[in-house]
Design a protein around this motif. Structure first.
Motif, PDB file in Angstrom:
ATOM      1  N   LYS A 132       4.663   1.292   3.121  1.00 47.92           N
ATOM      2  CA  LYS A 132       5.117   1.561   4.488  1.00 47.92           C
ATOM      3  C   LYS A 132       5.588   2.997   4.626  1.00 47.92           C
ATOM      4  O   LYS A 132       5.301   3.667   5.616  1.00 47.92           O
ATOM      5  N   GLU A 133       6.311   3.477   3.619  1.00 50.16           N
ATOM      6  CA  GLU A 133       6.833   4.848   3.653  1.00 50.16           C
ATOM      7  C   GLU A 133       5.717   5.868   3.664  1.00 50.16           C
ATOM      8  O   GLU A 133       5.813   6.902   4.336  1.00 50.16           O
ATOM      9  N   LEU A 134       4.647   5.606   2.946  1.00 46.77           N
ATOM     10  CA  LEU A 134       3.535   6.551   2.840  1.00 46.77           C
ATOM     11  C   LEU A 134       2.434   6.305   3.862  1.00 46.77           C
ATOM     12  O   LEU A 134       1.445   7.042   3.897  1.00 46.77           O
ATOM     13  N   GLY A 135       2.584   5.260   4.665  1.00 47.11           N
ATOM     14  CA  GLY A 135       1.558   4.970   5.657  1.00 47.11           C
ATOM     15  C   GLY A 135       0.289   4.396   5.065  1.00 47.11           C
ATOM     16  O   GLY A 135      -0.807   4.638   5.577  1.00 47.11           O
ATOM     17  N   LEU A 136       0.438   3.635   3.977  1.00 48.97           N
ATOM     18  CA  LEU A 136      -0.718   3.031   3.309  1.00 48.97           C
ATOM     19  C   LEU A 136      -0.765   1.530   3.564  1.00 48.97           C
ATOM     20  O   LEU A 136       0.243   0.910   3.913  1.00 48.97           O
ATOM     21  N   ARG A 137      -1.929   0.940   3.359  1.00 52.14           N
ATOM     22  CA  ARG A 137      -2.027  -0.514   3.362  1.00 52.14           C
ATOM     23  C   ARG A 137      -1.499  -1.057   2.042  1.00 52.14           C
ATOM     24  O   ARG A 137      -1.713  -0.463   0.980  1.00 52.14           O
ATOM     25  N   ASP A 138      -0.806  -2.196   2.103  1.00 52.27           N
ATOM     26  CA  ASP A 138      -0.266  -2.801   0.886  1.00 52.27           C
ATOM     27  C   ASP A 138      -1.362  -3.020  -0.152  1.00 52.27           C
ATOM     28  O   ASP A 138      -1.178  -2.767  -1.348  1.00 52.27           O
ATOM     29  N   SER A 139      -2.516  -3.504   0.317  1.00 51.64           N
ATOM     30  CA  SER A 139      -3.602  -3.841  -0.613  1.00 51.64           C
ATOM     31  C   SER A 139      -4.134  -2.610  -1.331  1.00 51.64           C
ATOM     32  O   SER A 139      -4.506  -2.676  -2.505  1.00 51.64           O
ATOM     33  N   VAL A 140      -4.154  -1.472  -0.642  1.00 51.44           N
ATOM     34  CA  VAL A 140      -4.654  -0.231  -1.254  1.00 51.44           C
ATOM     35  C   VAL A 140      -3.725   0.215  -2.368  1.00 51.44           C
ATOM     36  O   VAL A 140      -4.150   0.477  -3.502  1.00 51.44           O
ATOM     37  N   LEU A 141      -2.405   0.272  -2.072  1.00 52.96           N
ATOM     38  CA  LEU A 141      -1.447   0.705  -3.086  1.00 52.96           C
ATOM     39  C   LEU A 141      -1.370  -0.288  -4.233  1.00 52.96           C
ATOM     40  O   LEU A 141      -1.267   0.098  -5.406  1.00 52.96           O
ATOM     41  N   ARG A 142      -1.449  -1.576  -3.921  1.00 53.23           N
ATOM     42  CA  ARG A 142      -1.384  -2.591  -4.987  1.00 53.23           C
ATOM     43  C   ARG A 142      -2.596  -2.464  -5.922  1.00 53.23           C
ATOM     44  O   ARG A 142      -2.482  -2.664  -7.133  1.00 53.23           O
ATOM     45  N   ARG A 143      -3.745  -2.123  -5.366  1.00 52.65           N
ATOM     46  CA  ARG A 143      -4.944  -1.933  -6.198  1.00 52.65           C
ATOM     47  C   ARG A 143      -4.763  -0.759  -7.149  1.00 52.65           C
ATOM     48  O   ARG A 143      -5.136  -0.830  -8.326  1.00 52.65           O
ATOM     49  N   TRP A 144      -4.151   0.328  -6.652  1.00 57.57           N
ATOM     50  CA  TRP A 144      -3.884   1.473  -7.517  1.00 57.57           C
ATOM     51  C   TRP A 144      -2.913   1.107  -8.629  1.00 57.57           C
ATOM     52  O   TRP A 144      -3.101   1.481  -9.781  1.00 57.57           O
ATOM     53  N   VAL A 145      -1.854   0.367  -8.278  1.00 53.43           N
ATOM     54  CA  VAL A 145      -0.839  -0.023  -9.261  1.00 53.43           C
ATOM     55  C   VAL A 145      -1.449  -0.936 -10.322  1.00 53.43           C
ATOM     56  O   VAL A 145      -1.215  -0.764 -11.525  1.00 53.43           O
ATOM     57  N   ASP A 146      -2.240  -1.903  -9.882  1.00 52.85           N
ATOM     58  CA  ASP A 146      -2.865  -2.828 -10.838  1.00 52.85           C
ATOM     59  C   ASP A 146      -3.783  -2.092 -11.805  1.00 52.85           C
ATOM     60  O   ASP A 146      -3.846  -2.427 -12.998  1.00 52.85           O
ATOM     61  N   LYS A 147      -4.486  -1.099 -11.300  1.00 49.32           N
ATOM     62  CA  LYS A 147      -5.385  -0.332 -12.163  1.00 49.32           C
ATOM     63  C   LYS A 147      -4.612   0.402 -13.248  1.00 49.32           C
ATOM     64  O   LYS A 147      -5.009   0.413 -14.414  1.00 49.32           O
TER      65      LYS A 147
END
Length: 390
Positions: A33-48
């Motif tokens: 939310k702070e960065l203006g991203l979709r949750d799914s996009v950031l979660r995919r980066w974190v999981d990787k």
């Protein structure tokens, strides 16, 4: 209905966003939310990243040494005493400038801070009786007092949301945008009365521009005209420094003059041409400017280098450079770096460059571009300005 614009991200941006999640312990939705991203996009980066062996660096590897019951009790007692001393110090610090031994002012201070400190402790420190406070509290409240209390709560909320970075002009602008009609002078007086001040700090200067070279110098196409008719017509670029216990961390940034948005940035332990080039690459990748864009910078060797000039030519961008030793020719970038340091850097004590990088990333992408109100663009945010012009 126009579709949602597809954003493009550099690997450095993704890495900083993931580190913001994994190193701070914050949730993916909160950072997204702070960065203006979709949750799914950031979660995919974190999981990787978590699937990579190096991700173990974010997990604690040591366990606390067990302590005896006596040690635990003594630590608990010292913590309790330390907390009491801290509260007494805070009460005095926040009240001494305004109370002047006035009981009504003391009672108002206690009322405003009763959710932060014990009432009896505040009465003891301010030398008023709890009975007197509770008698004062039961008196009928005037409409003016109620209005002031409501306004004070709103001022504090805006101040808190800005991380303590807003003074009276921006708080007034924020409340006005929310439909709250009140004068700037009233807000300024209220902030002074209650000790609410925008964080500031004296700057420290380090030389980041080396113009002692024989490389080609571009003409000054800006001539201090810091306006642009639309996004991606004029970009400004510069480099600054951030102190850490490991040594300097350097930040190269590119700003869109129309929106004041930082469209490209890069950080590293050096300020060679590669750093400036990475910031430019990010700006081009994210903004995709059309031919004819003017890129304005100082005469530093980074921006005059063959590699940087070639990158500008390839992107059909026209170079412009300030006059020698004249920082005012790039004033908006200087203003951004000053703001970054007074609102963030000078209030931190970074032990590592990685800590500073996470903080600067969160400031630029989570606050400066998306939330901070800019006086130069009518107290709008850079993202708002960019979207209005779309």
């Amino acid at each position: 209905m126009q579709g949602r614009e597809r954003r493009s991200f550099t690997e450095d941006y993704k890495r900083q966003a993931v580190e913001l999640v994994m190193s701070s312990g914050r949730s993916v939705p909160s950072v997204a939310k702070e960065l203006g991203l979709r949750d799914s996009v950031l979660r995919r980066w974190v999981d990787k990243v978590r699937q990579e062996p190096t991700s173990a660096a974010w997990r604690p590897t040591t366990q606390a040494t067990p302590m005896s019951a006596d040690q635990a009790a003594e630590i608990a007692r010292l913590r309790q005493e330390n907390e009491r001393l801290r509260m007494e110090r805070d009460i005095l610090r926040k009240s001494i400038a305004n109370l002047c031994r006035n009981p009504d002012m003391s009672f108002r201070f206690i009322e405003d801070h009763r959710n932060m400190y014990p009432v009896r402790l505040m009465c003891e420190v301010l030398e008023v009786s709890p009975a007197g406070y509770y008698a004062w509290r039961t008196r009928p409240v005037s409409e003016r007092t109620q209005a002031n209390a409501t306004l004070l709560a709103e001022v504090r909320q805006v101040y808190q949301d800005s991380g303590g970075r807003y003074g009276s002009p921006r708080i007034h602008a924020a409340l006005t945008s929310q439909g709250r009609g009140t004068s700037r002078g009233r807000i300024e007086r209220m902030m002074q009365r209650h000790g609410i001040r925008a964080i500031m700090a004296p700057p420290r200067r380090v030389r980041t521009t080396d113009s002692r070279h024989d490389l080609p110098i571009a003409p000054n196409l800006i001539m201090r005209d810091f306006t642009a008719p639309a996004p991606n017509r004029v970009w400004l670029a510069d480099i600054t420094y951030i102190p850490t216990a490991e040594g300097w961390l350097y930040l190269a940034a590119v700003m869109d003059l129309f929106s004041r948005k930082i469209v490209g940035w890069a950080m590293g332990d050096h300020m060679r041409t590669e750093l400036a080039s990475l910031a430019l690459t990010m700006a081009i990748q994210q903004q995709r400017p059309e031919a004819g864009l003017i890129h304005h910078s100082d005469r530093g060797v980074q921006y005059a280098s063959h590699a940087y000039r070639q990158a500008l030519t390839t992107a059909r961008i026209t170079a412009s450079m300030s006059r020698k030793a004249d920082c005012y020719d790039n004033a908006p970038m200087e203003s951004f770096f000053h703001t970054l340091k007074t609102e963030l850097i000078h209030h931190r004590d970074y032990q590592t460059r990685a800590q500073a990088m996470r903080d600067v990333f969160a400031y630029i992408e989570g606050f400066y571009n998306r939330t901070r109100l800019h006086s130069a663009i009518g107290y709008a945010t850079p993202i708002e300005m960019e979207r209005k012009a779309a």
